[in-house]
Write an enzyme that holds these catalytic residues in place. Structure first.
Site, PDB file in Angstrom:
ATOM      1  N   LYS A 187     -45.870 -23.888 -62.299  1.00  9.69           N
ATOM      2  CA  LYS A 187     -44.873 -25.026 -63.063  1.00  9.69           C
ATOM      3  C   LYS A 187     -45.267 -26.539 -62.102  1.00  9.69           C
ATOM      4  O   LYS A 187     -45.541 -26.351 -60.932  1.00  9.69           O
ATOM      5  CB  LYS A 187     -43.585 -24.513 -63.034  1.00  9.69           C
ATOM      6  CG  LYS A 187     -42.757 -24.450 -61.838  1.00  9.69           C
ATOM      7  CD  LYS A 187     -41.441 -23.789 -62.151  1.00  9.69           C
ATOM      8  CE  LYS A 187     -40.735 -23.651 -60.764  1.00  9.69           C
ATOM      9  NZ  LYS A 187     -39.447 -22.721 -60.915  1.00  9.69           N
ATOM     10  N   TYR A 208     -37.934 -54.395 -45.389  1.00  7.40           N
ATOM     11  CA  TYR A 208     -36.641 -54.744 -45.841  1.00  7.40           C
ATOM     12  C   TYR A 208     -35.438 -54.447 -45.401  1.00  7.40           C
ATOM     13  O   TYR A 208     -35.192 -53.201 -45.008  1.00  7.40           O
ATOM     14  CB  TYR A 208     -36.780 -54.284 -47.501  1.00  7.40           C
ATOM     15  CG  TYR A 208     -37.852 -54.593 -48.110  1.00  7.40           C
ATOM     16  CD1 TYR A 208     -38.252 -56.109 -48.292  1.00  7.40           C
ATOM     17  CD2 TYR A 208     -38.696 -53.562 -48.786  1.00  7.40           C
ATOM     18  CE1 TYR A 208     -39.340 -56.379 -49.025  1.00  7.40           C
ATOM     19  CE2 TYR A 208     -39.615 -54.187 -49.753  1.00  7.40           C
ATOM     20  CZ  TYR A 208     -40.098 -55.435 -49.711  1.00  7.40           C
ATOM     21  OH  TYR A 208     -41.106 -55.603 -50.498  1.00  7.40           O
TER      22      TYR A 208
HETATM   23  C1  LIG Z   1     -39.438 -21.727 -60.094  1.00  6.83           C
HETATM   24  C2  LIG Z   1     -39.201 -20.132 -60.240  1.00  6.83           C
HETATM   25  C3  LIG Z   1     -39.753 -19.170 -59.594  1.00  6.83           C
HETATM   26  C4  LIG Z   1     -40.427 -19.441 -58.427  1.00  6.83           C
HETATM   27  O1  LIG Z   1     -39.527 -19.648 -57.188  1.00  6.83           O
HETATM   28  P1  LIG Z   1     -39.919 -19.961 -55.637  1.00  6.83           P
HETATM   29  O2  LIG Z   1     -38.756 -19.970 -55.040  1.00  6.83           O
HETATM   30  O3  LIG Z   1     -40.784 -21.291 -55.812  1.00  6.83           O
HETATM   31  O4  LIG Z   1     -40.759 -18.788 -55.474  1.00  6.83           O
HETATM   32  C5  LIG Z   1     -39.475 -17.898 -60.116  1.00  6.83           C
HETATM   33  N1  LIG Z   1     -38.803 -17.787 -61.378  1.00  6.83           N
HETATM   34  C6  LIG Z   1     -38.537 -18.699 -62.041  1.00  6.83           C
HETATM   35  C7  LIG Z   1     -37.564 -18.344 -63.139  1.00  6.83           C
HETATM   36  C8  LIG Z   1     -38.497 -19.896 -61.575  1.00  6.83           C
HETATM   37  O5  LIG Z   1     -37.894 -21.067 -62.281  1.00  6.83           O
END
Ligand SMILES: *Cc1c(COP(=O)(O)O)cnc(C)c1O
Length: 389
Positions: free
Chosen positions: A46, A276
């Site tokens: 994702k 800045y």
């Molecule tokens: C993002 C996510 C993961 C992965 O989590 P990590 O801590 O990056 O391994 C797994 N399951 C769900 C439902 C997620 O939203």
């Protein structure tokens, strides 16, 4: 005024680049798959693979033994299909405007916490297809997922939809809240709720082939959460989900290196204000170097003090981080070596964490955040360059 060396020292990288080592991704996936076995591994890609690039990472992860891909949004899953990736892809975060029709048409597995089921069934009926769903139980995180109270109704309705051929319940899943702190009892409580929910689903006639609960922290610290499938995100990028463990401690290799070239190098007197607000002033005559990365590139503005490595020395960012640039103070030693300009030298913000190179963890500490956010926020203005494709 110091002048730049005329030859360029870099191997034709873009002047700003997030260099992604796909061999590191493969190594991490193999390592995690071995830890999880006999459970299978879902590579979570994702958010453009946490900033690493979803398509190249997905290919590398599948080459190294992942069998599933996971994303939040249906749109992210469709992008994987558009790249002709045929493996099971699960998308778990929907709204009433999500395109369930396109998802079912593209054989995307859909997370379902309750209200989505009617939308998925409608899409399946229009398409005369059987939709693949994973029912989600909220075992304590308090986000997505059916409450344990609503769960018996959900599994009953899902079973009816199986009998009419509209869906098949491929999986049952939940998400852990505190697995990054392995000794907390809430993970045991979540496990107990999950096990009960699976038993209730089976009693209602469902036969899910994949029960899945573990994220990266669960894969690495809680074998009792592995079940049939684990969903690993952060760890496949080589980063540690634990505050007290580095990537190396876990046998992981960070895949992203963020680098650019020093843009300007100049000698300044004592009391020179920097950036800045002039919140930093030099205390003695010194040499400043300008690093052409800023918050438009995804470097948090708050991260003054974050490390930048130039010619084998690590310097903290001084003064405010601006939209496009930040400054490091090379110190009096550089002034003494006057004429030895670093214009055009490579400047590394973070990378492997080995050999004195900083890691995303150090930038996370400087920004008061976590390594997840550091890599995921690197903006599209920074080209991604792939090694070992
Ligand atoms: C993002 C996510 C993961 C992965 O989590 P990590 O801590 O990056 O391994 C797994 N399951 C769900 C439902 C997620 O939203």
């Amino acid at each position: 005024m110091k002048s730049a060396a005329l030859s360029t020292s870099t191997d034709r990288l873009p002047e700003r680049a997030a260099v992604i080592d796909l061999d590191a991704i493969r190594h991490n996936v193999r390592h995690l798959a071995a830890l999880a076995a006999p459970a299978r591994l879902m590579a979570v890609v994702k958010a453009d693979a946490y900033g690493h690039g979803a398509i190249p990472v997905a290919h590398a992860a599948l080459e190294a033994g992942a069998d599933w891909l996971g994303v939040a949004h249906i749109s992210e899953a469709l992008a994987l299909r558009a790249a002709a990736i045929p493996v099971p892809v699960l998308a778990w975060l929907h709204t009433t405007d999500s395109d369930f029709h396109a998802a079912v048409a593209a054989d995307i597995d859909l997370g379902c916490s309750g209200w989505e089921l009617a939308h998925i069934v409608a899409a399946a009926q229009q398409l005369r297809k059987t939709a693949r769903i994973h029912l989600k139980i909220d075992t304590g995180l308090g986000r997505n997922g059916s409450t344990p109270e609503d769960w018996p109704d959900l599994v009953a309705v899902a079973r009816q939809a199986e009998l009419t051929g509209d869906v098949t319940v491929v999986g049952i899943f939940s998400h852990l809240a505190v697995a990054d702190e392995p000794s907390r009892v809430e993970t045991d409580e979540q496990l107990a709720v999950f096990t009960t929910a699976v038993a209730q689903a089976q009693a209602a006639g469902l036969d899910p082939v994949v029960r899945h609960l573990a994220n990266s922290a669960g894969v690495l610290s809680r074998p009792d959460t592995h079940f049939d499938l684990v969903r690993a995100g952060l760890a496949i990028y080589g980063l540690s989900p634990f505050a007290d463990k580095t990537s190396a401690d876990l046998g992981l290799r960070p895949a992203m290196k963020l680098r650019t070239l020093v843009s300007v190098c100049k000698d300044v007197p004592a009391e020179q204000g920097v950036s800045y607000g002039l919140s930093y002033r030099t205390t003695a005559p010194t040499t400043l170097a300008l690093i052409p990365l800023g918050y438009a590139d995804g470097i948090p503005r708050i991260a003054t003090g974050g490390p930048v490595r130039v010619n084998g020395v690590t310097y903290p960012v001084v003064g405010r981080i601006a939209m496009d640039q930040m400054v490091i103070d090379l110190g009096e030693a550089a002034l003494v070596a006057s004429g030895a300009s670093v214009i055009g030298a490579e400047a590394v913000l973070f990378g492997s964490g080995d050999d004195g190179e900083a890691s995303a963890d150090e930038w996370a500490a400087a920004a008061g955040t976590i390594n997840y956010e550091v890599v995921t926020r690197i903006s599209p203005r920074v080209p991604r360059v792939y090694r070992n494709a």
